[in-house]
Design a protein around this motif. Structure first.
Motif, mmCIF file in Angstrom:
data_model
loop_
_atom_site.group_PDB
_atom_site.id
_atom_site.type_symbol
_atom_site.label_atom_id
_atom_site.label_comp_id
_atom_site.label_asym_id
_atom_site.label_seq_id
_atom_site.Cartn_x
_atom_site.Cartn_y
_atom_site.Cartn_z
ATOM 1 N N ARG A 271 0.775 -1.205 0.087
ATOM 2 C CA ARG A 271 0.101 0.128 -0.067
ATOM 3 C C ARG A 271 0.892 1.100 0.038
ATOM 4 N N ALA A 272 2.142 1.208 0.922
ATOM 5 C CA ALA A 272 2.830 2.219 0.744
ATOM 6 C C ALA A 272 3.448 2.561 -0.573
ATOM 7 N N GLN A 273 3.953 1.655 -1.300
ATOM 8 C CA GLN A 273 4.407 1.689 -2.732
ATOM 9 C C GLN A 273 3.337 2.220 -3.405
ATOM 10 N N HIS A 274 2.035 1.750 -3.338
ATOM 11 C CA HIS A 274 1.130 2.293 -4.205
ATOM 12 C C HIS A 274 0.889 3.835 -3.944
ATOM 13 N N MET A 275 0.805 4.366 -2.856
ATOM 14 C CA MET A 275 0.751 5.609 -2.270
ATOM 15 C C MET A 275 1.804 6.398 -2.772
ATOM 16 N N ARG B 131 0.647 11.517 3.392
ATOM 17 C CA ARG B 131 0.328 11.116 4.800
ATOM 18 C C ARG B 131 -0.091 9.475 4.871
ATOM 19 N N ARG B 132 -0.567 8.937 3.888
ATOM 20 C CA ARG B 132 -0.835 7.559 4.013
ATOM 21 C C ARG B 132 0.834 6.566 3.921
ATOM 22 N N ILE B 133 1.388 7.275 3.296
ATOM 23 C CA ILE B 133 2.855 6.522 3.178
ATOM 24 C C ILE B 133 3.445 6.414 4.773
ATOM 25 N N ARG B 134 3.295 7.668 5.238
ATOM 26 C CA ARG B 134 3.845 7.841 6.767
ATOM 27 C C ARG B 134 3.197 6.812 7.481
ATOM 28 N N GLU B 135 1.925 6.747 7.309
ATOM 29 C CA GLU B 135 1.058 5.870 8.244
ATOM 30 C C GLU B 135 1.252 4.453 7.969
ATOM 31 N N GLU B 136 1.530 4.126 6.730
ATOM 32 C CA GLU B 136 1.759 2.531 6.532
ATOM 33 C C GLU B 136 3.144 2.132 6.911
ATOM 34 N N LEU B 137 3.991 3.140 6.989
ATOM 35 C CA LEU B 137 5.662 2.922 7.332
ATOM 36 C C LEU B 137 5.929 2.739 8.549
ATOM 37 N N ASP B 138 4.859 3.475 9.225
ATOM 38 C CA ASP B 138 5.166 3.961 10.881
ATOM 39 C C ASP B 138 5.296 2.454 11.624
ATOM 40 N N GLY B 139 6.363 2.313 12.025
ATOM 41 C CA GLY B 139 6.809 1.107 13.156
ATOM 42 C C GLY B 139 7.405 0.159 11.984
ATOM 43 N N LEU B 140 7.525 0.203 10.858
ATOM 44 C CA LEU B 140 7.935 -0.887 9.847
ATOM 45 C C LEU B 140 9.174 -0.414 9.110
ATOM 46 N N LEU B 141 9.142 1.032 8.767
ATOM 47 C CA LEU B 141 10.358 1.204 8.187
ATOM 48 C C LEU B 141 10.812 2.651 8.755
#
Length: 235
Positions: free
Chosen positions: A182-186, A205-215
């Motif tokens: 999803r982050a890649q799509h955003m 903003r969606r990128i930051r949410e998807e990657l939070d705690g992940l990368l």
């Protein structure tokens, strides 16, 4: 003496039989001796000429000139090493500055991965040993240490990159891989110039949410992403 003359008188005919052969022998011996003399003379001239060339070279290369030539050679080798060092750093920055690459190959930003950790340690060592410039005064020991550090840095990066491309996101759970997708799509939306400013900001903003705690995006990657998204997003 009388006996010798008597013998010669009795066997004078031997001179007629062997005279030609004896004369030929002496002639051949003389020719050989002359040839050897010429050869020795030629060798002596060559030795004298070689000595003269060496003496001339020693005179033209005074200690200062030799020192300058040695310093130039050392500077050339050091410059090539520093270029290799810079090249590896540029390859690493391609990941640090490109959020798409970090999402596609997440272990390149994960210091917990043993290959990435080894690369980061090698980078720290090489950076610490790097001279101020290619013309800095570096002794043989310091040069050898820096040369080995750059080699280790290059090899460690190659290993980390190959491993990152091999495993990609296999170290993540299924739910985490979906978040990365999803982050890649955003990200594709965020950098799409045909999208509206509002759409790009929402995607960011969606990128930051998807990657939070992940990368974890580096500050440089964050800045570059903001520039690509809008160029005017507030911090």
């Amino acid at each position: 003496m009388d006996a010798l003359f008597g013998f010669l008188g009795s066997y004078w005919w031997l001179a007629l039989v062997f005279g030609g052969a004896i004369a030929s022998g002496f002639s051949a011996l003389g020719s050989w001796w002359s040839k050897q003399s010429k050869q020795r003379h030629k060798q002596r001239l060559e030795v004298m000429r070689a000595k003269a060339e060496i003496a001339q070279a020693n005179q033209s290369m005074d200690p200062e000139a030799i020192a300058q030539a040695d310093a130039a050679s050392r500077a050339d080798r050091l410059e090539r090493l520093m270029e290799t060092h810079d090249d590896v750093s540029r390859r690493w920055l391609d990941y640090e500055l490109d959020a798409a690459k970090l999402i596609a190959f997440p272990t390149m930003s994960d210091g917990r991965d043993r290959h990435t950790a080894a690369f980061l340690r090698a980078k720290k060592v090489a950076d610490g040993l790097r001279p101020a410039s290619a013309h800095a005064r570096v002794d043989a020991e310091a040069y050898a240490e820096y040369r080995d550090a750059v080699h280790d840095y290059e090899v460690a990066f190659d290993v980390a990159e190959q491993e990152a491309r091999r495993v990609r996101d296999t170290g993540f759970s299924e739910a985490e891989r979906q978040r990365l997708t999803r982050a890649q799509h955003m990200l594709n939306v965020a950098v799409d110039t045909s999208a509206t400013a509002a759409e790009r900001q929402t995607a960011y903003r969606r990128i930051r949410e998807e990657l939070d705690g992940l990368l974890v995006l580096s500050d440089a990657a964050e800045t570059e992403l903001k520039r690509r998204v809008a160029g005017e997003l507030s911090a």
